[in-house]
Scaffold this motif. Structure first.
Motif, PDB file in Angstrom:
ATOM      1  N   LYS A 189      11.430  -7.870 -15.829  1.00 40.93           N
ATOM      2  CA  LYS A 189      12.331  -6.624 -15.426  1.00 40.93           C
ATOM      3  C   LYS A 189      11.640  -6.000 -14.437  1.00 40.93           C
ATOM      4  CE  LYS A 189      15.934  -4.215 -16.547  1.00 40.93           C
ATOM      5  NZ  LYS A 189      16.124  -3.161 -17.756  1.00 40.93           N
ATOM      6  N   ARG A 190      10.301  -5.915 -14.959  1.00 38.59           N
ATOM      7  CA  ARG A 190       9.553  -5.023 -14.056  1.00 38.59           C
ATOM      8  C   ARG A 190       9.775  -5.538 -12.452  1.00 38.59           C
ATOM      9  NH1 ARG A 190       7.079  -0.350 -14.515  1.00 38.59           N
ATOM     10  NH2 ARG A 190       6.373  -0.759 -16.587  1.00 38.59           N
ATOM     11  N   LEU A 238      12.204  -3.589 -10.405  1.00 41.15           N
ATOM     12  CA  LEU A 238      11.775  -2.027 -10.018  1.00 41.15           C
ATOM     13  C   LEU A 238      11.041  -2.222  -8.538  1.00 41.15           C
ATOM     14  CD1 LEU A 238      10.646  -0.636 -13.250  1.00 41.15           C
ATOM     15  CD2 LEU A 238      12.922  -0.473 -12.300  1.00 41.15           C
ATOM     16  N   PHE A 239      10.771  -3.528  -8.289  1.00 38.73           N
ATOM     17  CA  PHE A 239       9.835  -3.510  -6.925  1.00 38.73           C
ATOM     18  C   PHE A 239      11.033  -3.415  -5.828  1.00 38.73           C
ATOM     19  CE2 PHE A 239       5.334  -3.161  -7.270  1.00 38.73           C
ATOM     20  CZ  PHE A 239       5.334  -3.448  -8.624  1.00 38.73           C
ATOM     21  N   PRO A 277      13.371  -1.531  -4.741  1.00 38.49           N
ATOM     22  CA  PRO A 277      13.680  -0.390  -4.034  1.00 38.49           C
ATOM     23  C   PRO A 277      12.401  -0.133  -2.816  1.00 38.49           C
ATOM     24  CG  PRO A 277      13.898   0.307  -6.115  1.00 38.49           C
ATOM     25  CD  PRO A 277      13.474  -1.238  -6.137  1.00 38.49           C
ATOM     26  N   VAL A 278      11.335  -0.306  -3.392  1.00 42.80           N
ATOM     27  CA  VAL A 278      10.091  -0.207  -2.374  1.00 42.80           C
ATOM     28  C   VAL A 278      10.249  -1.004  -1.099  1.00 42.80           C
ATOM     29  CG1 VAL A 278       7.384  -0.071  -2.095  1.00 42.80           C
ATOM     30  CG2 VAL A 278       8.664   0.103  -4.341  1.00 42.80           C
ATOM     31  N   ALA A 280      12.773  -0.085   0.987  1.00 48.13           N
ATOM     32  CA  ALA A 280      12.104   1.067   1.982  1.00 48.13           C
ATOM     33  C   ALA A 280      11.506   0.639   3.032  1.00 48.13           C
ATOM     34  CB  ALA A 280      11.571   1.827   0.975  1.00 48.13           C
ATOM     35  N   VAL A 281      10.639  -0.306   2.868  1.00 47.54           N
ATOM     36  CA  VAL A 281       9.565  -0.787   3.970  1.00 47.54           C
ATOM     37  C   VAL A 281      10.632  -1.481   5.061  1.00 47.54           C
ATOM     38  CG1 VAL A 281       7.754  -2.366   4.431  1.00 47.54           C
ATOM     39  CG2 VAL A 281       7.670  -1.113   2.129  1.00 47.54           C
ATOM     40  N   LEU A 318      13.600  -0.859   5.873  1.00 51.25           N
ATOM     41  CA  LEU A 318      14.234   0.213   6.464  1.00 51.25           C
ATOM     42  C   LEU A 318      13.210   0.843   7.508  1.00 51.25           C
ATOM     43  CD1 LEU A 318      16.845   1.515   6.887  1.00 51.25           C
ATOM     44  CD2 LEU A 318      16.151   3.188   5.139  1.00 51.25           C
ATOM     45  N   GLY A 319      11.792   1.119   7.013  1.00 51.89           N
ATOM     46  CA  GLY A 319      10.908   1.687   7.581  1.00 51.89           C
ATOM     47  C   GLY A 319      10.747   1.124   9.160  1.00 51.89           C
ATOM     48  N   VAL A 320      10.611  -0.379   9.195  1.00 55.51           N
ATOM     49  CA  VAL A 320      10.277  -1.076  10.121  1.00 55.51           C
ATOM     50  C   VAL A 320      11.513  -1.102  11.198  1.00 55.51           C
ATOM     51  CG1 VAL A 320       9.956  -3.434  11.074  1.00 55.51           C
ATOM     52  CG2 VAL A 320       8.822  -2.579   8.803  1.00 55.51           C
ATOM     53  N   LEU A 337       8.280   9.716  10.792  1.00 51.25           N
ATOM     54  CA  LEU A 337       8.775   8.607  10.038  1.00 51.25           C
ATOM     55  C   LEU A 337       7.615   7.961   9.416  1.00 51.25           C
ATOM     56  CD1 LEU A 337      10.768   6.238   9.767  1.00 51.25           C
ATOM     57  CD2 LEU A 337       9.562   5.214  11.623  1.00 51.25           C
ATOM     58  N   ILE A 377       8.210   8.244   0.509  1.00 52.83           N
ATOM     59  CA  ILE A 377       9.182   7.323  -0.060  1.00 52.83           C
ATOM     60  C   ILE A 377       8.219   6.204  -0.672  1.00 52.83           C
ATOM     61  CG2 ILE A 377      11.217   6.131   0.147  1.00 52.83           C
ATOM     62  CD1 ILE A 377      11.915   8.244   2.233  1.00 52.83           C
ATOM     63  N   ILE A 378       7.383   5.424   0.072  1.00 50.94           N
ATOM     64  CA  ILE A 378       6.806   4.341  -0.342  1.00 50.94           C
ATOM     65  C   ILE A 378       5.860   4.464  -1.555  1.00 50.94           C
ATOM     66  CG2 ILE A 378       5.281   2.430   0.344  1.00 50.94           C
ATOM     67  CD1 ILE A 378       6.829   2.031   3.074  1.00 50.94           C
ATOM     68  N   LEU A 385       8.149   5.274  -4.658  1.00 50.99           N
ATOM     69  CA  LEU A 385       8.904   4.068  -4.943  1.00 50.99           C
ATOM     70  C   LEU A 385       7.949   3.064  -5.687  1.00 50.99           C
ATOM     71  CD1 LEU A 385      11.623   3.603  -2.576  1.00 50.99           C
ATOM     72  CD2 LEU A 385      11.820   4.258  -4.982  1.00 50.99           C
ATOM     73  N   TYR A 434       7.003   4.489  -8.967  1.00 51.34           N
ATOM     74  CA  TYR A 434       8.096   3.938  -9.877  1.00 51.34           C
ATOM     75  C   TYR A 434       8.051   2.436 -10.208  1.00 51.34           C
ATOM     76  CZ  TYR A 434      12.969   3.116 -11.166  1.00 51.34           C
ATOM     77  OH  TYR A 434      13.908   2.404 -11.988  1.00 51.34           O
ATOM     78  N   ALA A 435       8.057   1.684  -9.550  1.00 47.88           N
ATOM     79  CA  ALA A 435       7.846   0.376  -9.421  1.00 47.88           C
ATOM     80  C   ALA A 435       6.505   0.137 -10.812  1.00 47.88           C
ATOM     81  CB  ALA A 435       7.591  -0.379  -8.346  1.00 47.88           C
ATOM     82  N   VAL A 483      10.231   0.039 -18.786  1.00 55.46           N
ATOM     83  CA  VAL A 483      11.242  -1.106 -18.942  1.00 55.46           C
ATOM     84  C   VAL A 483      11.635  -1.304 -20.276  1.00 55.46           C
ATOM     85  CG1 VAL A 483      10.709  -2.421 -16.670  1.00 55.46           C
ATOM     86  CG2 VAL A 483       9.328  -2.628 -18.464  1.00 55.46           C
TER      87      VAL A 483
END
Lengths: 178, 670, 160
Positions: free
Chosen positions: A2-3, A6-7, A9-10, A13-14, A16-18, B316, B323-324, B327, B330-331, B336
């Motif tokens: 499950k954990r 949770l990764f 989203p990160v 995001a990375v 998207l950043g690129v 940026l 954000i990173i 997140l 969060y991870a 859980v």
């Protein structure tokens, strides 16, 4: 397990950043021509200097040329004009002028005063050829090969730097194909 | 001399922000109360210095100090004083300073209004927002200093504020919008603090909720004001263009709405905690993304500030770090563990979860649609445009689905709702909505499937809401007593949902039944517009404070030939920047607008006149006002104002009963 | 020009008795054609502007494109033909509604995918919650009895 979810989203995001980083500095308004690889559209327009003489796209055959879209109403065209004269004289480039949405007399006076870099000048008062080429703002310069196929479009002024980086390599390449 | 003081104030503010990010946080983690006690004074000091810097910049504008480059670029001596005041946020540097001012304003608000919050939580929350402030202050000081000087070449007069901005809209839209954007940093900070200290529970949700709601309300107002402003200012009667900058404001709104509703579930039932935390982080991340998109030049938009690759890169990086890091935290730290929650398939929890699904789908839709051209360009797959047709087609079904879900969900109860009971409850609202929608179709004269769906959804929500009020206000002591017994939270919800219904109705009707005509008119001509006749009676010239204008006089008459209004649209030429602007004139009404704008001159005495009939267009903004009012009402609920007489640190009863001893009426979502 | 002057004179002479309806800038035979034109120009993007469609933009190129669209429609061109003609000249950029092709599949599919995934997640939550409900019986019988005694107001019962 499950954990691991949770990764997600990160990671997104990375990624998207690129993508965003790559987008910085690019001009979102410079459009590539839709006519790359296609022939110059058909047209029937008069020569700027000779009202009676009709020109059509055959004039592009035989030599690699630049097609420069300009008008007396366009201040940036004035800026690049000296560079065009230089290109025509020093580099021996054949430049075809497309006088776009302009007045014949004004254009002739202009060329008389500032010099005429164009081997041939097409007079397009209603902008018909311009429209078919996809011109959306002057000045624009097209590279046309010896078979009359559009190979590149540059939006904006042509100066020495643009010539060296963008246009010259293309002209060389298509000249060798003859 | 004094502009330099502004710069110094910013640097001092930066120092205080750094201290605020570190000292109370260290104190909270190591349990040292003296360090945590610094939180409130540091917050106050930070606010004072940023406010000082902002005040100095405003003073420079009001006194026409063109030695300050930003003032010279955005103002002019002929500008009316209220536009000088607003011109402070008319450009990149000043609006950024406003952003920072709001950020420290929210810090101060949290510091002041959180007496009941445990010190540990408060320290961490303030520290997190302070960290964001550090980033933005660095960005301002290093790349976007509003106090740069033009010395020694001080211009005689300024370049003037862009005429499009010389409008009432500039005075209110950006401040409201920023209050919303920046306000979500508080929910974000609460989420991060909870991840740091591990206390992610219903109490955390209860603290986060009012801050989230008020930020959401401001954002709603800000977006509505922007839409209204664009409508009357830009001259062609549009109210939403799915422009990247507009989308940038809609994204945190959609996500923020999901967050508000998810917080309700977490507070009431203690479930969906991980999800709520993620939403809080994502909502603020979307606010930051919006800030980046608007200022970096990465996307084309009429609303964008002038772009600069260096600024874009800095922003940026700032964005990426924030954000990173969040997140990643969060991870690693989000719970859980499955809560052994028990709820039925038609429970309120499930309805709200479905609400979240739809809102997240909408968010992702707008996000992907806005960024897709960038992605394709990165992959060298060519240039693409994604605009109104795409978004209208894909967003509308989601909106309608949300409306339908909402109407049914109003009656749902926590934990378990009997399917049969729910179905029977919904029969009357269904019937009434159908009839009402049919009536609307008849009124506007044509049946259109999309119009039917949209109006039906709006009716459905409205009828269900009033039905529910009726249900809940039954009381042995009379209806009025029953009504008074409901909490402000409940009425806030009612207003919010009604507001949504009004917006949906307005958007549907104006899109489907609006009329637009481009007519060639000369003075003396009369054109028809639906049931109205518009006569062009004269053309003239007039002079304004800093512009000259050519105006037309138009008389609008109804089918009985009675003159309903006289309109004076004009084309203005501003004296400094010399651009021409179209100012439409509008006969505004609750049920319709008549909109007239002068287009181009097609011959010596004829102009292309744009005539528009816009039914229910004002409902878009009226509904938004209702929604925002609902939010503000909800946070005025008694439970947020009752002072906890028990010492700080006591665990709070998660069902919300403990504090006031007042049972929530069955099924209320407040 | 002469016609405009004549009309103006007639209007002045006969005033409100005449109902000379001014012509549309682009006039069509019927309302559905006019609507079609309006939709078309709302879906085409001005290549030069800061994100505007050619209906709302005042740029010269927008005007040219509107003219062209109108001319084509008058000779009976369909929506696709008009849009394709513009795209052939100005590129895919001027299309505001992206075509459904391989590179835009992800774009069009996003809302559908997200809703499906969401519904799947909700379904799995509901199934899990139902399992929880079934396995947990709530109060035991003893507890139930105590509760009913307390609720019926038996004063002798005290909570321990």
């Amino acid at each position: 397990m499950k954990r691991a979810f949770l990764f997600i989203p990160v990671i997104l995001a990375v990624v998207l950043g690129v993508v965003l980083f790559a987008g910085i500095g690019k001009d979102p308004n410079k459009l590539e021509s839709a006519l790359i690889g296609k022939p110059v559209p058909e047209f029937q327009l008069s020569d700027l200097h000779d009202e009676g003489r009709q020109l059509d796209r055959e004039l592009f055959k035989g030599r690699v040329s630049l097609l420069n879209v300009w008008g007396t109403w366009c201040p940036a065209c004035r800026d690049e004009h000296d560079d065009l004269v230089w290109l025509a004289e020093e580099k021996g480039i054949r430049i075809v002028g497309l006088n776009y949405k302009d007045n014949r007399d004004d254009a002739l006076v202009w060329l008389d005063r500032l010099g005429d870099p164009y081997q041939v000048s097409i007079y397009d008062p209603r902008g018909r050829l311009g429209f078919d080429l996809g011109v959306y703002g002057a000045p624009e310069t097209y590279v046309i090969d010896a078979e009359g196929i559009v190979r590149h479009r540059h939006v904006g002024v042509v100066n020495e730097k643009v010539w060296e980086q963008d246009i010259e390599p293309l002209v060389q390449r298509y000249r060798e194909k003859i | 001399m004094y502009p330099e003081l502004g710069q110094i104030a910013l640097i001092l503010a930066l120092l205080l922000a750094v201290l605020l990010s570190v000292v109370p946080l260290v104190g909270s983690v190591t349990g040292r109360d003296q360090l945590q006690a610094f939180a409130r004074p540091l917050s106050a000091g930070l606010f004072v210095f940023v406010a000082l810097a902002y005040g100095i910049l405003t003073y420079a504008f009001m006194t026409d100090d063109f030695s300050v480059a930003y003032v010279a670029n955005n103002s002019n001596s002929m500008l009316p004083w209220y536009y000088k005041f607003s011109a402070v946020w008319g450009g990149h540097e000043g609006s950024l300073l406003l952003w920072v001012l709001m950020l420290v304003g929210w810090i101060l608000a949290v510091a002041v209004f959180s007496r009941r919050l445990p010190a540990v939580m408060l320290s961490q929350v303030l520290a997190v927002i302070a960290m964001v402030t550090v980033g933005f202050l660095l960005f301002t000081i290093i790349t976007s200093n509003p106090f740069d000087r033009t010395l020694p070449n001080v211009p005689a007069d300024g370049a003037d504020l862009n005429p499009l901005l010389q409008d009432f809209g500039l005075i209110i839209h950006p401040p409201m919008l920023y209050m919303g954007y920046v306000g979500f940093s508080v929910a974000f900070a609460f989420a991060i603090a909870a991840l740091i200290n591990g206390k992610l529970d219903a109490a955390w949700a209860r603290w986060s909720r009012p801050w989230t709601t008020v930020a959401w309300s401001f954002l709603t107002l800000g977006i509505a004001l922007g839409s209204w402003w664009a409508y009357y200012e830009l001259g062609w009667g549009g109210w939403w263009f799915w422009d990247p900058v507009e989308n940038a404001s809609l994204l945190p709104w959609l996500s923020g709405t999901a967050l508000m509703h998810s917080l309700a579930v977490t507070e009431k039932r203690g479930v969906f905690k991980s999800w709520t935390v993620l939403l809080a982080i994502v909502t603020f991340a979307l606010s930051l993304l919006g800030t980046f998109l608007v200022r970096s030049g990465v996307l084309t938009s009429v609303h964008a500030f002038a772009s600069d690759p260096d600024r874009g890169t800095f922003l940026l990086v700032l964005l990426a770090i924030t954000i990173i890091c969040s997140l990643t935290l969060y991870a690693f730290r989000a719970p859980v563990v499955h809560v052994r929650a028990r709820y039925g398939s038609l429970s309120r929890e499930i309805f709200l979860l479905l609400n979240n699904v739809l809102l997240v789908a909408a968010t992702l839709l707008v996000l992907v649609g806005t960024l897709y051209p960038l992605v394709l360009d990165y992959l060298d797959m060519g240039r693409l445009s994604i605009g109104e047709p795409f978004f209208n087609l894909t967003f509308s079904p989601l909106g309608i689905a949300a409306g339908l879900l909402l109407g049914a969900g109003i009656f749902s109860r926590w934990k378990k709702t009997d399917g049969g009971w729910l179905g029977r409850k919904l029969l009357w609202p269904l019937a009434v909505s159908m009839v009402a929608t049919a009536a609307v179709m008849v009124t506007y004269g044509a049946f259109k499937p999309w119009a039917f769906a949209g109006v039906f959804a709006a009716m459905w929500v409205t009828v269900a809401t009033f039905w529910d009020i009726w249900d809940k206000s039954g009381s042995k002591q009379g209806r009025l007593h029953g009504l008074k017994r409901q909490s402000r939270s409940y009425y806030g919800m009612v207003l919010g949902h009604l507001g949504l219904a009004i917006v949906m109705a307005g958007a549907t009707v104006v899109s489907n039944y609006g009329i637009e005509r481009d007519v060639r008119m000369s003075p003396g001509d009369t054109a028809s517009l639906g049931d109205y006749q518009v006569s062009f009676t004269e053309i003239g010239n007039r002079r304004g404070k800093n512009f000259t204008a050519e105006y037309g006089r138009f008389e609008v008459s109804d089918e009985n030939d009675r003159v309903v209004s006289t309109l004076y649209p004009e084309k203005r030429q501003y004296m400094v920047q010399r651009n021409t602007m179209t100012e439409a004139d509008i006969d505004a009404g609750l049920f319709r607008d008549v909109f007239v704008a002068i287009g181009e001159r097609v011959s010596d005495d004829a102009w292309a006149i744009r005539l528009q009939y816009k039914p229910l267009v004002r409902w878009l903004w009226l509904g938004s006002l209702f929604m925002a009012a609902g939010g503000f009402l909800a946070i005025a609920d008694r439970r947020y104002r009752v002072r906890d007489k028990v010492a700080q640190g006591k665990t709070v009863d998660s069902s919300g009963l403990g504090e006031q001893g007042r049972a929530d009426p069955a099924g209320a979502v407040s | 020009m002469v016609r405009s002057v004549l009309i103006a004179l007639l209007l002045v002479a006969y005033g409100p008795l005449l109902t000379a309806e001014p012509s549309d800038v682009y006039s069509f035979d019927n309302e559905s054609e006019e609507q079609r034109f309006h939709n078309l120009i709302s879906e085409l993007r001005c290549p030069k502007c800061q994100n505007q469609n050619i209906a709302d933009s005042n740029a010269p190129i927008s005007k040219d494109m509107r003219e062209e669209a109108y001319q084509m429609m008058s000779t009976g061109a369909s929506d696709d033909e008009v849009v394709n003609a513009m795209v052939a000249r100005f590129g895919e950029f001027v299309r505001y509604k992206p075509q459904v092709e391989s590179r835009t599949l992800l774009l069009w599919a996003t809302p559908v995918i997200v809703v499906l995934i969401g519904l799947l997640i909700v379904a799995s939550i509901v199934i899990r919650a139902r399992r929880n409900n079934d396995s947990d019986s709530g109060l035991t019988n003893d507890e139930r009895e105590r509760a009913s005694r307390i609720l019926s107001g038996d004063g002798s019962e005290r909570s321990s």
